[in-house]
Design an enzyme around this catalytic site. Structure first.
Site, mmCIF file in Angstrom:
data_model
loop_
_atom_site.group_PDB
_atom_site.id
_atom_site.type_symbol
_atom_site.label_atom_id
_atom_site.label_comp_id
_atom_site.label_asym_id
_atom_site.label_seq_id
_atom_site.Cartn_x
_atom_site.Cartn_y
_atom_site.Cartn_z
ATOM 1 N N ASP A 189 1.068 -1.132 -0.033
ATOM 2 C CA ASP A 189 -0.237 -0.108 -0.022
ATOM 3 C C ASP A 189 0.915 1.237 -0.154
ATOM 4 O OD1 ASP A 189 0.853 -0.428 2.720
ATOM 5 O OD2 ASP A 189 -0.842 -0.645 3.519
ATOM 6 N N ASN A 202 -7.324 -2.376 14.178
ATOM 7 C CA ASN A 202 -8.759 -2.608 13.918
ATOM 8 C C ASN A 202 -8.845 -3.826 12.984
ATOM 9 O OD1 ASN A 202 -8.048 -1.650 11.628
ATOM 10 N ND2 ASN A 202 -9.408 0.086 11.215
ATOM 11 N N HIS A 206 -7.123 -4.249 10.328
ATOM 12 C CA HIS A 206 -6.695 -4.117 8.906
ATOM 13 C C HIS A 206 -5.395 -4.904 8.277
ATOM 14 C CE1 HIS A 206 -4.765 -0.039 9.373
ATOM 15 N NE2 HIS A 206 -3.798 -0.907 9.115
ATOM 16 N N GLU A 211 -9.480 -1.700 5.284
ATOM 17 C CA GLU A 211 -10.192 -1.380 6.438
ATOM 18 C C GLU A 211 -11.520 -2.163 6.707
ATOM 19 O OE1 GLU A 211 -8.509 0.604 8.384
ATOM 20 O OE2 GLU A 211 -8.346 2.518 7.904
HETATM 21 C C1 GLP Z 1 -0.364 0.427 8.715
HETATM 22 C C2 GLP Z 1 -0.050 -0.570 7.414
HETATM 23 C C3 GLP Z 1 -0.271 -1.952 7.796
HETATM 24 C C4 GLP Z 1 0.380 -2.167 8.753
HETATM 25 C C5 GLP Z 1 -0.475 -1.553 10.164
HETATM 26 C C6 GLP Z 1 0.171 -1.964 11.544
HETATM 27 O O1 GLP Z 1 -1.600 0.967 8.868
HETATM 28 N N1 GLP Z 1 -0.873 0.059 6.272
HETATM 29 O O2 GLP Z 1 0.322 -2.525 6.661
HETATM 30 O O3 GLP Z 1 0.104 -3.622 9.268
HETATM 31 O O4 GLP Z 1 0.038 -0.168 9.913
HETATM 32 O O5 GLP Z 1 1.281 -1.164 11.785
HETATM 33 P P1 GLP Z 1 2.220 -1.430 13.030
HETATM 34 O O6 GLP Z 1 3.162 -2.527 12.515
HETATM 35 O O7 GLP Z 1 3.007 -0.320 13.124
HETATM 36 O O8 GLP Z 1 1.370 -1.855 14.034
#
Ligand code: GLP
Length: 241
Positions: free
Chosen positions: A67, A136, A138, A143
């Site tokens: 993404d 959440n 995702h 989402e």
């Molecule tokens: C972002 C990314 C996700 C990732 C998520 C969790 O929103 N788009 O791909 O998995 O953050 O991040 P973290 O690993 O910092 O908790």
């Protein structure tokens, strides 16, 4: 679904790097689907370390990221393009032409999403997709929604995601409100999926996603149906199961 229980973040990162490293050794021109966020950083550090020791060769590896924020270009230090260069690509012998991240500054959303799906198709699909888990539920930026999405699309970030990700930005207003993300279908088509999750803050969503009903309201729950899904999580993240 396999669950690998790691002692802590460092152990989780090494276990995951071992799986990725095995993939690259077995298929040197494999396609790796890569993720951003704080969870995979330790994995990337371990891979860099093994590359420096001469144990892994990325010269033929191709990558496709999950993404990108809409509106941020590769020179913006909050873009996922920048994140990947800074945390991995600049430190290994990967050919930059073999790396792919959606282009956040392409204003033609439909065109950009179609282009990205064509890139994934032209590579013959993803051999191993690495994922983190949003608070959440995702994955990528898919989402919670009424249905699962098939392919790359433009998504409006939820308030929960904006709150979770604002820690990386100077001001909350700076957090982009939209992103381009691979779809759930693209992720489910990967031949192998590996997710890294760490910390007690993710314990309840881990329980919901992998021990609750399969629903687009918790996007990661679909991974319960994947043929080769491995969750690598530390004890704190697994504390509610
Ligand atoms: C972002 C990314 C996700 C990732 C998520 C969790 O929103 N788009 O791909 O998995 O953050 O991040 P973290 O690993 O910092 O908790």
């Amino acid at each position: 679904m396999k669950i690998i229980s790691a002692r802590d973040y460092g152990h989780m990162s090494r276990q995951t790097a071992n799986i990725i490293s095995a993939q690259v050794i077995l298929k040197p021109d494999c396609v790796l689907g890569l993720a951003t966020g704080s969870s995979p950083i330790g994995t990337y550090r371990q891979l860099i370390d093994w590359y420096r020791k001469g144990d892994i060769d990325f010269s033929q590896v191709r990558t496709v990221n999950l993404d990108e924020y809409v509106g941020l270009d590769a020179s913006n230090d909050q873009s996922y393009n920048y994140f990947m260069c800074h945390n991995l690509f600049d430190h290994i012998n990967i050919d930059p032409d073999n790396t792919n991240v959606p282009c956040g500054v392409n204003p033609d959303a439909e065109g950009e999403c179609a282009r990205y799906d064509a890139v994934i198709r032209s590579m013959g699909g993803i051999d191993l997709q690495l994922l983190g888990l949003g608070p959440n539920g995702h994955i990528g930026f898919n989402e919670p929604d009424d249905c699962f999405s098939r392919h790359t699309h433009k998504v409006a970030l939820t308030e929960a995601t904006i709150q979770a990700n604002k820690r990386f930005f100077e001001r909350e207003e700076d957090v982009p409100r939209f992103a381009y993300t691979m779809g759930i279908g693209d992720i489910m088509n990967a031949r192998r999926v590996v997710m890294v999750v760490s910390g007690s803050g993710k314990a309840s969503i881990v329980k919901e996603a992998f021990f609750g009903p399969i629903t687009p309201r918790v996007p990661a729950s679909i991974l319960q149906l994947h043929r080769d899904f491995t969750l690598v999580a530390d004890e704190a993240a697994l504390s509610q199961i």
